[in-house]
Design an enzyme around this catalytic site. Structure first.
Site, PDB file in Angstrom:
ATOM      1  CG  HIS A  52      72.841  -2.035 -10.487  1.00  0.00           C
ATOM      2  ND1 HIS A  52      72.593  -3.328 -10.128  1.00  0.00           N
ATOM      3  CD2 HIS A  52      74.055  -1.740  -9.943  1.00  0.00           C
ATOM      4  CE1 HIS A  52      73.591  -3.785  -9.400  1.00  0.00           C
ATOM      5  NE2 HIS A  52      74.492  -2.844  -9.262  1.00  0.00           N
TER       6      HIS A  52
ATOM      7  NE  ARG B  48      50.530  -4.759   3.738  1.00  0.00           N
ATOM      8  CZ  ARG B  48      49.845  -5.610   2.981  1.00  0.00           C
ATOM      9  NH1 ARG B  48      50.258  -5.903   1.771  1.00  0.00           N
ATOM     10  NH2 ARG B  48      48.747  -6.167   3.449  1.00  0.00           N
TER      11      ARG B  48
ATOM     12  CE  LYS C 113      77.900  -1.372 -11.023  1.00  0.00           C
ATOM     13  NZ  LYS C 113      78.138  -0.994  -9.651  1.00  0.00           N
TER      14      LYS C 113
ATOM     15  CE  LYS D 219      75.930 -12.132  -3.043  1.00  0.00           C
ATOM     16  NZ  LYS D 219      75.961 -10.732  -3.465  1.00  0.00           N
TER      17      LYS D 219
ATOM     18  CG  ASP E 174      72.158 -12.153  -7.135  1.00  0.00           C
ATOM     19  OD1 ASP E 174      71.158 -11.419  -7.240  1.00  0.00           O
ATOM     20  OD2 ASP E 174      73.162 -11.845  -6.457  1.00  0.00           O
TER      21      ASP E 174
ATOM     22  CE  LYS F 212      69.968  -9.346 -10.574  1.00  0.00           C
ATOM     23  NZ  LYS F 212      70.395  -9.036  -9.225  1.00  0.00           N
TER      24      LYS F 212
ATOM     25  CD  GLU G 209      78.712  -8.899  -4.799  1.00  0.00           C
ATOM     26  OE1 GLU G 209      78.191  -7.901  -4.293  1.00  0.00           O
ATOM     27  OE2 GLU G 209      78.080  -9.921  -5.107  1.00  0.00           O
TER      28      GLU G 209
ATOM     29  CG  HIS H 189      74.841  -7.549 -12.589  1.00  0.00           C
ATOM     30  ND1 HIS H 189      73.822  -6.732 -13.002  1.00  0.00           N
ATOM     31  CD2 HIS H 189      74.616  -7.765 -11.263  1.00  0.00           C
ATOM     32  CE1 HIS H 189      73.027  -6.458 -11.968  1.00  0.00           C
ATOM     33  NE2 HIS H 189      73.491  -7.082 -10.914  1.00  0.00           N
TER      34      HIS H 189
HETATM   35  C1  BG6 Z   1      72.873  -7.130  -7.361  1.00  0.00           C
HETATM   36  C2  BG6 Z   1      72.902  -8.502  -6.748  1.00  0.00           C
HETATM   37  O1  BG6 Z   1      72.169  -7.143  -8.577  1.00  0.00           O
HETATM   38  O2  BG6 Z   1      74.201  -6.690  -7.594  1.00  0.00           O
HETATM   39  C3  BG6 Z   1      73.705  -8.502  -5.476  1.00  0.00           C
HETATM   40  O3  BG6 Z   1      71.562  -8.924  -6.476  1.00  0.00           O
HETATM   41  C4  BG6 Z   1      75.076  -7.914  -5.698  1.00  0.00           C
HETATM   42  O4  BG6 Z   1      73.816  -9.820  -4.936  1.00  0.00           O
HETATM   43  C5  BG6 Z   1      74.981  -6.578  -6.424  1.00  0.00           C
HETATM   44  O5  BG6 Z   1      75.695  -7.741  -4.422  1.00  0.00           O
HETATM   45  C6  BG6 Z   1      76.363  -6.078  -6.839  1.00  0.00           C
HETATM   46  O6  BG6 Z   1      76.250  -4.764  -7.340  1.00  0.00           O
HETATM   47  P1  BG6 Z   1      77.447  -3.717  -7.247  1.00  0.00           P
HETATM   48  O7  BG6 Z   1      76.916  -2.506  -7.943  1.00  0.00           O
HETATM   49  O8  BG6 Z   1      77.726  -3.511  -5.791  1.00  0.00           O
HETATM   50  O9  BG6 Z   1      78.609  -4.345  -7.947  1.00  0.00           O
END
Ligand code: BG6
Length: 490
Positions: free
Chosen positions: A181, A52, A185, A343, A238, A151, A219, A243
């Site tokens: 994603h 934007r 990996k 988290k 999330d 996502k 995490e 994942h």
């Molecule tokens: C994302 C989540 O898809 O993946 C995040 O929205 C999370 O909350 C992240 O921190 C973790 O990804 P990675 O690659 O750091 O394990």
């Protein structure tokens, strides 16, 4: 698709919506730089960044460079490569709700139907359908166009179906690249290599030999500056819907007949559809919700989730979730798959632990514990097979020893970041590592009843201290059918 086709890149335009955003700056643009640096791109390619903010291409490139110097590994950033990289980058300021603004982009893309065109939507999901409509109305969608979406795709089954239907009005399923994603990996792809590239594990990979499976994505990061998104999303939507379920599916699927996208996706969908629904009161015994309080992570004080900026007062959002999942199939009946993510936990660790059944009868005095296969995906890529051997000395005593494989030692190449692989596959037109719409909706079909039951039974998140391994109830979840979570025995 032959191997050479799978790896070949044709001239392409990558149209990056959300080009000034965090993901673009931190991951996508550095990923393209790495590929360019390794001479993996064809001679003719462009990135057309769209956002934007009114600014020139030169100003955008300056902002991109500042981020690149932060996010690209120092030993990979070379001034001369950077100078050639930026020659391929242009910026287009567009208010995506104003159809007339697509004109500049349209001119730049030109009438070039054979050229690969990837529309990458690194924007808020609420904008996905507007952008798709915008590029379609501007006549920019060619046969060789693809769209890539980040996502979350919806926040429940109904919204995911609605988004998929709207996408289908503009793109064929074969043009849609739904990103998780984790599938990009290398470590996750190695799971497939481990299972389907070795004859050793497959005969053991079943209920007769495996007692339980644990999948952890822990995490150390907290909510950081993402409360606006996270506080009405939570760990289940999330991380688990995408994942964690993707890891479970790769571990549990039947061997596909080939690596062809349809063959792999068909097997993945079958697993998602075989998941035992967790409904009604079962959520009380099969799930644990948690929310972090203040504590110490990595030696640093962390304030409670509820005290974080942007989090609603008395928010009931979960920052931790643990689930006992079950798969109704001949292979997996009766084998619990324990999933957890959170988290502000003690460590950053993504790890799969496969606990094998114990020996039927021991002839030794020392009790032999079951064998265990540990696949650590992050932060290091390690595979350990825990076996029992006689320790040195006079006595016939069994001790656990590890057969260890450290990928950093085994391969001297840099580990690619997930987005390098994903971007290249989009450009090549290989959908193996992307989700089919049926995968996304099947995952929501399993998640929705859990959310409904949490609401119904007013399940509040249990507190846990930041820097711990999560709420105590999570230990109770595994206690009956496993020998505890991995950190309890390593
Ligand atoms: C994302 C989540 O898809 O993946 C995040 O929205 C999370 O909350 C992240 O921190 C973790 O990804 P990675 O690659 O750091 O394990």
């Amino acid at each position: 698709m032959s191997n050479s086709e799978r790896f070949q890149l044709h001239p392409f335009d990558l149209v990056l919506f959300g080009g000034t955003g965090d993901l673009a700056m931190r991951k996508l643009l550095p990923a393209m730089y790495y590929r360019h640096n390794e001479a993996q791109l064809p001679d003719d390619w462009r990135i057309l960044a769209v956002a934007r903010s009114e600014m020139s291409s030169a100003e955008f490139i300056a902002a991109m460079e500042e981020a690149a110097r932060r996010y690209i590994q120092d030993d990979e950033f070379h001034e001369d490569t950077w100078a050639t990289f930026i020659q391929h980058v242009e910026y287009f300021p567009i208010d995506i709700t104003d159809q007339s603004k697509y004109e500049g982009l349209s001119k730049a893309l030109g009438d070039w139907p054979e050229r690969v065109r990837v529309f990458y939507l690194s924007t808020a999901p609420g904008l996905f359908t507007r952008i798709c409509q915008g590029v379609a109305d501007a006549g920019l969608v060619t046969e060789n166009s693809r769209v890539a979406l980040e996502k979350p795709l919806g926040r429940d089954y109904d919204s995911a179906v609605a988004i998929n239907d709207q996408l289908a009005e503009v793109f064929n399923e074969s043009q849609i690249y739904r990103i998780d994603h984790y599938l990009g990996k290398e470590t996750v792809q190695n799971l497939m290599a481990l299972r389907f590239g070795n004859s050793l594990f497959e005969p053991l990979w079943r209920r007769e030999h495996i007692s339980d499976v644990q999948i952890t994505i822990a995490e150390q990061l907290g909510v950081e500056s993402r409360a606006g998104y996270y506080d009405h999303t939570g760990a289940l939507r999330d991380m688990v819907q995408n994942h964690l379920l993707q890891l479970l599916v790769i571990l549990a699927m039947e061997p596909p007949v080939s690596i062809h996208p349809d063959a792999v996706r068909d097997e993945k969908i079958k697993v998602l559809r075989s998941l035992q629904p967790i409904t009604g009161r079962d959520v009380l015994t099969n799930t644990v919700r948690g929310q972090y309080r203040e504590g110490i992570v990595n030696g640093q004080p962390v304030k409670a989730y509820l005290e974080s900026e942007g989090v609603a007062e008395r928010s009931k959002n979960e920052t931790y979730v643990a689930i006992k999942a079950e798969i109704n199939s001949w292979r997996w009946q009766g084998v619990p798959f324990f999933l957890r993510t959170g988290k502000s936990l003690a460590e950053r660790r993504t790890e799969i632990v496969i606990n094998f059944r114990g020996i039927p009868h021991s002839i030794f005095d020392t009790p032999a514990a079951p064998n265990r296969l540990i696949i650590r995906l992050q932060p290091e890529e390690i595979i350990k097979l825990q076996i029992f051997a006689k320790g040195r000395g006079d006595e016939m005593r069994l001790s656990p020893v590890n057969l260890d494989l450290d990928f950093d030692e085994a391969f001297d190449k840099r580990q690619m970041i997930a987005y390098e692989r994903l971007l290249m596959d989009m450009i090549r037109g290989n959908q193996t590592l992307f989700n089919h719409r049926d995968e996304v909706t099947a995952a929501w079909q399993w998640i929705d009843p859990i959310i409904a039951a949490w609401e119904n039974y007013e399940v509040e998140p249990a507190p846990y201290s930041a820097g711990s391994w999560g709420p105590a109830a999570a230990s109770a979840l595994v206690a009956k059918e496993s020998c505890g979570w991995a950190e309890e025995y390593f």
